[in-house]
Write an enzyme that holds these catalytic residues in place. Structure first.
Site, PDB file in Angstrom:
ATOM      1  N   GLY A 122      -8.793  10.027  -5.648  1.00  0.00           N
ATOM      2  CA  GLY A 122      -9.210  10.670  -6.960  1.00  0.00           C
ATOM      3  C   GLY A 122     -10.039  11.650  -6.869  1.00  0.00           C
ATOM      4  O   GLY A 122      -9.836  12.786  -7.429  1.00  0.00           O
ATOM      5  N   ASP A 168      -9.787   1.195   1.978  1.00  0.00           N
ATOM      6  CA  ASP A 168      -8.299   0.957   2.008  1.00  0.00           C
ATOM      7  C   ASP A 168      -7.553   1.661   3.221  1.00  0.00           C
ATOM      8  O   ASP A 168      -6.317   1.283   3.439  1.00  0.00           O
ATOM      9  CB  ASP A 168      -7.563   1.563   0.553  1.00  0.00           C
ATOM     10  CG  ASP A 168      -8.424   0.786  -0.750  1.00  0.00           C
ATOM     11  OD1 ASP A 168      -9.147  -0.414  -0.474  1.00  0.00           O
ATOM     12  OD2 ASP A 168      -8.649   1.451  -1.640  1.00  0.00           O
ATOM     13  N   GLY A 219      -7.440  -3.452  -0.956  1.00  0.00           N
ATOM     14  CA  GLY A 219      -6.470  -2.384  -0.190  1.00  0.00           C
ATOM     15  C   GLY A 219      -5.632  -1.543  -1.102  1.00  0.00           C
ATOM     16  O   GLY A 219      -4.892  -0.700  -0.660  1.00  0.00           O
ATOM     17  N   ARG A 220      -5.563  -2.005  -2.392  1.00  0.00           N
ATOM     18  CA  ARG A 220      -4.813  -1.165  -3.405  1.00  0.00           C
ATOM     19  C   ARG A 220      -3.217  -1.223  -2.896  1.00  0.00           C
ATOM     20  O   ARG A 220      -2.778  -2.488  -2.808  1.00  0.00           O
ATOM     21  CB  ARG A 220      -5.191   0.279  -3.600  1.00  0.00           C
ATOM     22  CG  ARG A 220      -6.706   0.392  -4.317  1.00  0.00           C
ATOM     23  CD  ARG A 220      -6.843   1.931  -4.979  1.00  0.00           C
ATOM     24  NE  ARG A 220      -6.198   2.840  -4.209  1.00  0.00           N
ATOM     25  CZ  ARG A 220      -6.144   4.159  -4.487  1.00  0.00           C
ATOM     26  NH1 ARG A 220      -6.313   4.176  -5.989  1.00  0.00           N
ATOM     27  NH2 ARG A 220      -5.845   5.220  -3.884  1.00  0.00           N
ATOM     28  N   ARG A 258      -6.292 -23.874  -0.653  1.00  0.00           N
ATOM     29  CA  ARG A 258      -7.456 -23.385  -1.172  1.00  0.00           C
ATOM     30  C   ARG A 258      -7.224 -21.929  -1.006  1.00  0.00           C
ATOM     31  O   ARG A 258      -6.701 -21.301  -0.347  1.00  0.00           O
ATOM     32  CB  ARG A 258      -8.674 -23.764  -0.544  1.00  0.00           C
ATOM     33  CG  ARG A 258      -8.936 -24.993  -0.579  1.00  0.00           C
ATOM     34  CD  ARG A 258      -9.385 -25.501  -1.945  1.00  0.00           C
ATOM     35  NE  ARG A 258      -9.706 -27.109  -1.994  1.00  0.00           N
ATOM     36  CZ  ARG A 258      -9.087 -28.032  -2.248  1.00  0.00           C
ATOM     37  NH1 ARG A 258      -7.762 -27.816  -2.623  1.00  0.00           N
ATOM     38  NH2 ARG A 258      -9.527 -29.274  -2.208  1.00  0.00           N
ATOM     39  N   HIS A 291     -14.938  -7.474  -3.479  1.00  0.00           N
ATOM     40  CA  HIS A 291     -15.933  -6.534  -3.392  1.00  0.00           C
ATOM     41  C   HIS A 291     -16.882  -6.882  -2.004  1.00  0.00           C
ATOM     42  O   HIS A 291     -17.702  -5.910  -1.579  1.00  0.00           O
ATOM     43  CB  HIS A 291     -16.856  -6.399  -4.512  1.00  0.00           C
ATOM     44  CG  HIS A 291     -16.022  -5.728  -5.415  1.00  0.00           C
ATOM     45  ND1 HIS A 291     -15.200  -6.388  -6.286  1.00  0.00           N
ATOM     46  CD2 HIS A 291     -15.770  -4.445  -6.076  1.00  0.00           C
ATOM     47  CE1 HIS A 291     -14.628  -5.786  -7.267  1.00  0.00           C
ATOM     48  NE2 HIS A 291     -14.984  -4.423  -6.965  1.00  0.00           N
ATOM     49  N   ARG A 345     -16.493  -4.246   0.671  1.00  0.00           N
ATOM     50  CA  ARG A 345     -17.063  -2.984   0.519  1.00  0.00           C
ATOM     51  C   ARG A 345     -18.547  -2.793   0.713  1.00  0.00           C
ATOM     52  O   ARG A 345     -19.264  -1.636   0.570  1.00  0.00           O
ATOM     53  CB  ARG A 345     -16.932  -2.502  -1.126  1.00  0.00           C
ATOM     54  CG  ARG A 345     -15.220  -2.219  -1.337  1.00  0.00           C
ATOM     55  CD  ARG A 345     -15.247  -1.030  -2.347  1.00  0.00           C
ATOM     56  NE  ARG A 345     -16.030  -0.905  -3.552  1.00  0.00           N
ATOM     57  CZ  ARG A 345     -15.698  -0.890  -4.707  1.00  0.00           C
ATOM     58  NH1 ARG A 345     -14.270  -1.073  -4.971  1.00  0.00           N
ATOM     59  NH2 ARG A 345     -16.470  -0.760  -5.828  1.00  0.00           N
TER      60      ARG A 345
HETATM   61  O1  F6P Z   1     -10.471   1.689  -3.287  1.00  0.00           O
HETATM   62  C1  F6P Z   1     -11.530   0.710  -3.041  1.00  0.00           C
HETATM   63  C2  F6P Z   1     -11.033  -0.567  -3.954  1.00  0.00           C
HETATM   64  O2  F6P Z   1     -12.129  -1.405  -3.498  1.00  0.00           O
HETATM   65  C3  F6P Z   1      -9.618  -1.122  -3.818  1.00  0.00           C
HETATM   66  O3  F6P Z   1      -9.556  -1.775  -2.658  1.00  0.00           O
HETATM   67  C4  F6P Z   1      -9.731  -2.068  -5.086  1.00  0.00           C
HETATM   68  O4  F6P Z   1      -8.385  -2.159  -5.616  1.00  0.00           O
HETATM   69  C5  F6P Z   1     -10.551  -1.204  -6.089  1.00  0.00           C
HETATM   70  O5  F6P Z   1     -11.370  -0.469  -5.243  1.00  0.00           O
HETATM   71  C6  F6P Z   1     -11.384  -2.124  -6.913  1.00  0.00           C
HETATM   72  O6  F6P Z   1     -12.080  -1.151  -7.645  1.00  0.00           O
HETATM   73  P1  F6P Z   1     -13.225  -1.725  -8.697  1.00  0.00           P
HETATM   74  O7  F6P Z   1     -14.278  -1.799  -7.829  1.00  0.00           O
HETATM   75  O8  F6P Z   1     -13.303  -0.763  -9.822  1.00  0.00           O
HETATM   76  O9  F6P Z   1     -13.001  -3.107  -9.186  1.00  0.00           O
END
Ligand code: F6P
Length: 370
Positions: free
Chosen positions: A127, A150, A193-194, A288, A294, A297
């Site tokens: 983006g 990702d 990972g989209r 389970r 997140h 991240r």
């Molecule tokens: O592109 C990074 C990512 O963490 C993807 O793996 C995930 O689909 C998306 O962003 C989640 O976005 P948000 O933080 O808006 O929920």
């Protein structure tokens, strides 16, 4: 004055955050300062320019050496980020309550002109790089830096953030094996990972998952059930199934937490829950689900990601110093390369099915759902 007459640059971070962003910011700010340039940080993507009134301090502020001291090892981004409010497709509310998109990118160019900022370093995923490409076409000097956990950006061997996400997911799998084994359970682990399976495939192999489901290989749950039953028959009573959030069944569709709306992409998620129900019913085993989400991240970047981020930041400044624009810095082992933004904007890189990593998973007997 440098041959390219740069006196001031700005940097912004857009899209989902990734470990290593602060290392890029530090690298860009210091490499700029060492050339005698001023460096400015734009808050929250381009919001610092588009919404100055939202900030009690300036939406765009001077990034000195002092600001970037000791931040390279920290997760997140000191500039803030957003994955809403793409200036090319900016959502606005109409008087009748509907929403429509407008292009606010000219306001960014005007701001750079007014403040005499000569160039932009735009750090982000597809983006942000698409926005960078559009700004470049409108005449702004821009260099892009590829970021995303990702690893789905084309023309770079890897993006920073990916290694940290894989390392964390692998550690989680290590932990989940022992509890799954103690209770003879099936553990379904969902990772981000989209639409690409990089995180799932790499952490799944490193963390000894028994099945890995990823978007590039539509899955048949019968195959996963067979894999679990075969393990049971051998006395291996626990199984770990790793599923990418973007994985799709052969005859189905993506699971969504929220559909796309103006100014925001669809939110993937929920496939782990869905397949866990089926696996529990079909195998009769206690199952389970763990969604890492997140957590992937956050945290400190690995040494690999820190180094990649610092190399990208320094290379972006070198590129501007060499008079380049409209390019992205990219890892082309053993060096950093420059790639035209038009070659990367809007392009996604999935896991190639003929890669040796996919073959490694097959050679190790990992079920890929096909
Ligand atoms: O592109 C990074 C990512 O963490 C993807 O793996 C995930 O689909 C998306 O962003 C989640 O976005 P948000 O933080 O808006 O929920």
């Amino acid at each position: 004055m440098t041959p390219n007459h740069i006196k001031r640059i700005a940097i912004c971070t857009g899209g989902g955050d990734a470990p290593g962003l602060n290392a890029v910011i530090r690298s860009v700010a210091i490499a700029a300062a060492n050339r005698g340039w001023e460096c400015y940080g734009i808050r929250d993507g381009f919001n610092g320019i588009l919404f100055p009134e939202r900030y009690s301090e300036d939406g765009v502020f001077r990034l000195t050496r002092k600001h970037v001291r000791n931040i390279g090892h920290l997760g997140g981004t000191m500039l803030g980020s957003t994955n809403k409010g793409n200036p090319l497709h900016f959502p606005i509310r109409m008087p009748d309550g509907s929403t429509r998109e407008i292009d606010r990118s000219d306001e960014i160019l005007e701001y750079f002109g007014k403040k005499e900022i000569d160039a932009l370093v735009s750090v982000g995923g597809d983006g942000s790089l698409t926005i960078a490409h559009a700004l470049h076409k409108k005449g702004l000097r821009v260099v892009g830096v590829p970021k995303t956990i990702d690893n789905d950006l084309d023309k770079t061997m890897t993006t920073f953030g990916f290694d940290t996400a894989v390392a964390f997911a692998t550690e989680c799998l290590d932990r989940l094996h022992s509890t799954a084994e103690s209770h003879q359970r099936v553990m379904v682990v969902e990772v981000m990972g989209r639409y690409a399976g990089w995180i799932a495939l790499h952490s799944g192999i490193a963390g000894n998952a028994h099945a890995i489901l990823m978007p590039e290989i539509p899955f048949d749950l019968d195959k996963v059930v067979d894999c679990i039953r075969a393990r049971d028959a051998e006395g291996r009573m626990h199984s770990v199934v790793l599923v990418a959030e973007g994985a799709v069944p052969m005859d189905g569709h993506h699971e969504l937490l929220a559909p796309a709306e103006i100014g925001h992409a669809e939110r993937l998620g929920g496939v782990g829950d869905r397949i866990a129900k089926v696996l529990e019913e079909r195998t009769g085993k206690d199952t389970r689900v763990v969604v890492l989400g997140h957590l992937l991240r956050g945290g400190s970047p690995t040494a690999f990601d820190r180094l990649a981020a610092m190399r990208f930041g320094a290379a972006a400044v070198r590129a501007l110093d060499e008079g380049l624009s409209g390019i992205m810095v990219a890892l082309a082992f053993p060096n950093v390369d420059y790639i035209a933004l038009e070659e990367v904007a809007g392009r996604m890189k999935g896991v190639p099915l003929d890669s040796d990593t996919v073959q490694t998973a097959r050679d190790l007997g990992i079920c890929l759902g096909d």
